[in-house]
Scaffold this active site. Sequence first.
Site, PDB file in Angstrom:
ATOM      1  N   HIS A  94      59.155 109.620  -7.258  1.00 57.67           N
ATOM      2  CA  HIS A  94      60.265 109.950  -6.360  1.00 57.67           C
ATOM      3  C   HIS A  94      60.904 108.674  -5.837  1.00 57.67           C
ATOM      4  CE1 HIS A  94      57.516 108.711  -3.137  1.00 57.67           C
ATOM      5  NE2 HIS A  94      56.583 109.264  -3.892  1.00 57.67           N
ATOM      6  N   HIS A 148      60.376 110.108   0.672  1.00 53.54           N
ATOM      7  CA  HIS A 148      60.522 111.047  -0.449  1.00 53.54           C
ATOM      8  C   HIS A 148      61.973 111.430  -0.662  1.00 53.54           C
ATOM      9  CE1 HIS A 148      56.670 112.905  -1.989  1.00 53.54           C
ATOM     10  NE2 HIS A 148      57.508 112.958  -2.997  1.00 53.54           N
ATOM     11  N   GLU A 172      54.513 107.560 -10.367  1.00 53.68           N
ATOM     12  CA  GLU A 172      53.102 107.881 -10.148  1.00 53.68           C
ATOM     13  C   GLU A 172      52.544 108.928 -11.100  1.00 53.68           C
ATOM     14  OE1 GLU A 172      52.255 109.498  -6.261  1.00 53.68           O
ATOM     15  OE2 GLU A 172      54.265 110.268  -5.988  1.00 53.68           O
ATOM     16  N   GLU A 206      50.028 104.228  -9.244  1.00 47.79           N
ATOM     17  CA  GLU A 206      51.403 104.250  -8.727  1.00 47.79           C
ATOM     18  C   GLU A 206      51.887 102.868  -8.320  1.00 47.79           C
ATOM     19  OE1 GLU A 206      51.776 106.421  -5.033  1.00 47.79           O
ATOM     20  OE2 GLU A 206      53.935 106.664  -5.283  1.00 47.79           O
ATOM     21  N   ASP A 212      55.115 102.202  -1.818  1.00 51.31           N
ATOM     22  CA  ASP A 212      54.211 103.346  -1.975  1.00 51.31           C
ATOM     23  C   ASP A 212      53.436 103.082  -3.262  1.00 51.31           C
ATOM     24  OD1 ASP A 212      53.053 105.821  -2.479  1.00 51.31           O
ATOM     25  OD2 ASP A 212      54.925 106.958  -2.365  1.00 51.31           O
ATOM     26  N   ASP A 248      45.954 106.237  -1.944  1.00 47.25           N
ATOM     27  CA  ASP A 248      47.418 106.134  -1.967  1.00 47.25           C
ATOM     28  C   ASP A 248      47.872 105.616  -0.603  1.00 47.25           C
ATOM     29  OD1 ASP A 248      50.180 106.520  -2.286  1.00 47.25           O
ATOM     30  OD2 ASP A 248      49.908 108.416  -3.342  1.00 47.25           O
TER      31      ASP A 248
HETATM   32 CO    CO Z   1      52.009 107.203  -3.223  1.00 42.31          CO
END
Ligand code: CO
Length: 297
Positions: A157, A165, A190, A278, A98, A87
């Site tokens: 998120h 986040h 994700e 993700e 992300d 990740d």
């Molecule tokens: Co991530």
Amino acid sequence: MGDFDEAVAENYREAGEILTTVMAETRELIEPGVTHLEVAEYAEERVHELGDGLAFPVNISVDAEASHATPERDDETTFDDEMVCLDIGVHVDGYIADAATTVDLSGTPELVEAAEEALAAAIDAAGPGVPVGEIGAEIEDVIEAYGYTPVYNLSGHGVQRYDAHTSPNVPNRGVDRSVELQPGQAVAIEPFVTDGRGKVGEGASEEIFELVEDRSVRNRSARQALEQIRGFDGLPFAARALDSSRGEMALRRLTQQGIVKGYPVLTEQQGRLVSQAEHTILVREDGIEVTTDGLFD
Ligand code: CO
């Protein structure tokens, strides 16, 4: 919130492109015998070469680990026949991409397929005005069709400038139907898949930290560590990113004082395998853009 300013959208896209490149290169390095640390350092150096910086330390989670695992200083842990989630977070001028992929060295490729297919279904369903629970329901359906379980207590998120986040939460099952995606939101979706019961708990170790309450400290080494931590712009960082192991001791002190917060490693409670896929998307007025498009090519 209106749609994205084009210059902002462009930063998000650039972050996504860099991440996609770094992910493709880094995945190739993951094989038995290689250390987690060399893989993390490779990815992090490439992010620094190509972009403005990391949105968070490279997460390398194996087997039952789902999130918040990153190598420690001088870590000699090597890959084995494991399920490896990678990740990565990249930012350009604070605008974050992300994304995660899973490399299966364990001989359980269906677990990875389930995560990737669930993500594809989620992306198909996503759009302005779509309830997040509808996306979660798509994720849950795909994963259950494989005979697996989504990790229920982890969710996608929002991301905002220098904030990895934020709201909205995008669940990995069909709940929260009242919250809808809005134009102008950047969102990381994700799905996590497990062959266990689907609940992660907090482990004992913490290697990822974040500055939460910046205030002055008296202790000299704590002050020096805090000075360096301010340079991470409020984004999560790894303990090993501090200049010295003395700085790391100061970090633990800052954590006790509530100035810095630690993120415990999250592990599937039955110790079963976890996979992850993700993407980061931009919700626009007329649809969505996947900033990390090409990640699974
Ligand atoms: Co991530």
